[in-house]
Design a protein around this motif. Structure first.
Motif, PDB file in Angstrom:
ATOM      1  N   ASP A 288      44.980  20.243 -33.621  1.00 53.69           N
ATOM      2  CA  ASP A 288      45.945  19.571 -32.754  1.00 53.69           C
ATOM      3  C   ASP A 288      46.676  18.524 -33.588  1.00 53.69           C
ATOM      4  O   ASP A 288      46.102  17.484 -33.931  1.00 53.69           O
ATOM      5  N   VAL A 289      47.925  18.795 -33.926  1.00 52.28           N
ATOM      6  CA  VAL A 289      48.699  17.936 -34.814  1.00 52.28           C
ATOM      7  C   VAL A 289      49.358  16.814 -34.014  1.00 52.28           C
ATOM      8  O   VAL A 289      50.063  17.059 -33.040  1.00 52.28           O
ATOM      9  N   GLY A 290      49.119  15.560 -34.442  1.00 50.94           N
ATOM     10  CA  GLY A 290      49.665  14.420 -33.714  1.00 50.94           C
ATOM     11  C   GLY A 290      49.029  14.286 -32.353  1.00 50.94           C
ATOM     12  O   GLY A 290      49.715  14.204 -31.328  1.00 50.94           O
ATOM     13  N   SER A 291      47.705  14.236 -32.322  1.00 50.21           N
ATOM     14  CA  SER A 291      46.960  14.352 -31.063  1.00 50.21           C
ATOM     15  C   SER A 291      47.231  13.210 -30.099  1.00 50.21           C
ATOM     16  O   SER A 291      47.122  13.379 -28.891  1.00 50.21           O
ATOM     17  N   GLY A 292      47.563  12.025 -30.606  1.00 51.55           N
ATOM     18  CA  GLY A 292      47.902  10.905 -29.724  1.00 51.55           C
ATOM     19  C   GLY A 292      46.756  10.515 -28.818  1.00 51.55           C
ATOM     20  O   GLY A 292      45.690  10.110 -29.266  1.00 51.55           O
ATOM     21  N   ALA A 293      46.959  10.665 -27.508  1.00 51.41           N
ATOM     22  CA  ALA A 293      45.911  10.349 -26.539  1.00 51.41           C
ATOM     23  C   ALA A 293      44.965  11.519 -26.307  1.00 51.41           C
ATOM     24  O   ALA A 293      44.090  11.451 -25.446  1.00 51.41           O
ATOM     25  N   GLY A 294      45.152  12.618 -27.077  1.00 58.51           N
ATOM     26  CA  GLY A 294      44.233  13.737 -26.993  1.00 58.51           C
ATOM     27  C   GLY A 294      44.744  14.947 -26.244  1.00 58.51           C
ATOM     28  O   GLY A 294      43.953  15.824 -25.868  1.00 58.51           O
ATOM     29  N   PHE A 295      46.059  15.010 -26.071  1.00 57.03           N
ATOM     30  CA  PHE A 295      46.643  16.144 -25.342  1.00 57.03           C
ATOM     31  C   PHE A 295      47.578  16.931 -26.247  1.00 57.03           C
ATOM     32  O   PHE A 295      48.476  16.339 -26.847  1.00 57.03           O
ATOM     33  N   PRO A 296      47.322  18.204 -26.353  1.00 65.12           N
ATOM     34  CA  PRO A 296      46.392  19.020 -25.563  1.00 65.12           C
ATOM     35  C   PRO A 296      44.989  19.175 -26.133  1.00 65.12           C
ATOM     36  O   PRO A 296      44.104  19.695 -25.456  1.00 65.12           O
ATOM     37  N   GLY A 297      44.740  18.745 -27.396  1.00 64.52           N
ATOM     38  CA  GLY A 297      43.519  19.113 -28.090  1.00 64.52           C
ATOM     39  C   GLY A 297      42.228  18.702 -27.408  1.00 64.52           C
ATOM     40  O   GLY A 297      41.330  19.534 -27.190  1.00 64.52           O
TER      41      GLY A 297
END
Length: 219
Positions: free
Chosen positions: A80-89
């Protein structure tokens, strides 16, 4: 493992039932706990501009879960590239515990949030990597990713090209995007054999696009 929420807290009805997604039992417990952590951290770290519970459940969790049918068992691990807050990964890891995921997030505070979620929810087979994509090397991954996910990021072609250094052969690509970006930019990307995108049912613009990309590296 403790997620800090009893399944009785949300009753017998599916937590994401209003959006046509079955989310009960342990999965619902984890989503509830994730929501609590997201609300807590969002006061200090700008994880998402969404503030309403229903908006977060629909636009982050439910939309991420829509990608699950696109992923076969052999499509892991997922990067998950650039997961941020975890979405979608991270959300997909909750929905598909069988799927190993790498959450790539270069911003340290967001990576700390993801690590906290991973630990509190007891998610085995999820790894947080605090690096930029261009800094990654094949040795950063125990097993080479077989799927790449991107949500809300530009320069998709350039990002996929950077993934070619990390992944040999074919890779599945799953993009969370809009119909305008799909039509103008994405469907013409070289080297990707796209399937018909999935329309997000509650949105006129949002799409989940998937395809198979052949490694473009010449060496």
């Amino acid at each position: 493992m403790s997620v800090g929420i009893s399944s009785e807290a949300h009753g017998p009805e599916s937590l994401l039932g209003p959006w046509g997604i079955d989310c009960k039992g342990l999965m619902a417990d984890r989503v509830e706990a994730y929501l609590g952590l997201l609300e807590q951290w969002n006061r200090k770290v700008n994880l998402t501009g969404l503030r309403g519970r229903d908006d977060i459940l629909r636009d982050l969790f439910a939309e991420s879960f829509l990608a699950s049918p696109l992923l076969a068992e052999q499509d892991g691990p997922l990067l998950d590239v650039g997961s941020g807050a975890g979405f979608p990964g991270m959300a997909l890891k909750i929905y598909r515990p069988d799927l190993d995921v790498y959450l790539l997030e270069p911003r340290r505070r967001r990576a700390s949030f993801l690590e906290t979620v991973r630990r509190r929810l007891g998610l085995e087979g999820a790894a947080v990597i605090c690096k930029r994509l261009e800094e990654c090397r094949p040795g950063d991954f125990g097993l080479a990713p077989r799927t790449v996910t991107l949500r809300g990021l530009g320069a998709v072609g350039a990002r996929l090209a950077r993934c070619d250094r990390l992944i040999q052969g074919k890779v599945k690509v799953v993009l969370f995007t809009t119909s305008r970006i799909w039509n103008v930019e994405l469907r013409q990307l070289p080297g990707v054999d796209w399937a018909v995108p999935i329309q997000v049912p509650w949105s006129r613009e949002r799409l989940v696009a998937s395809g198979i990309r052949e490694n473009q590296c010449s060496t």
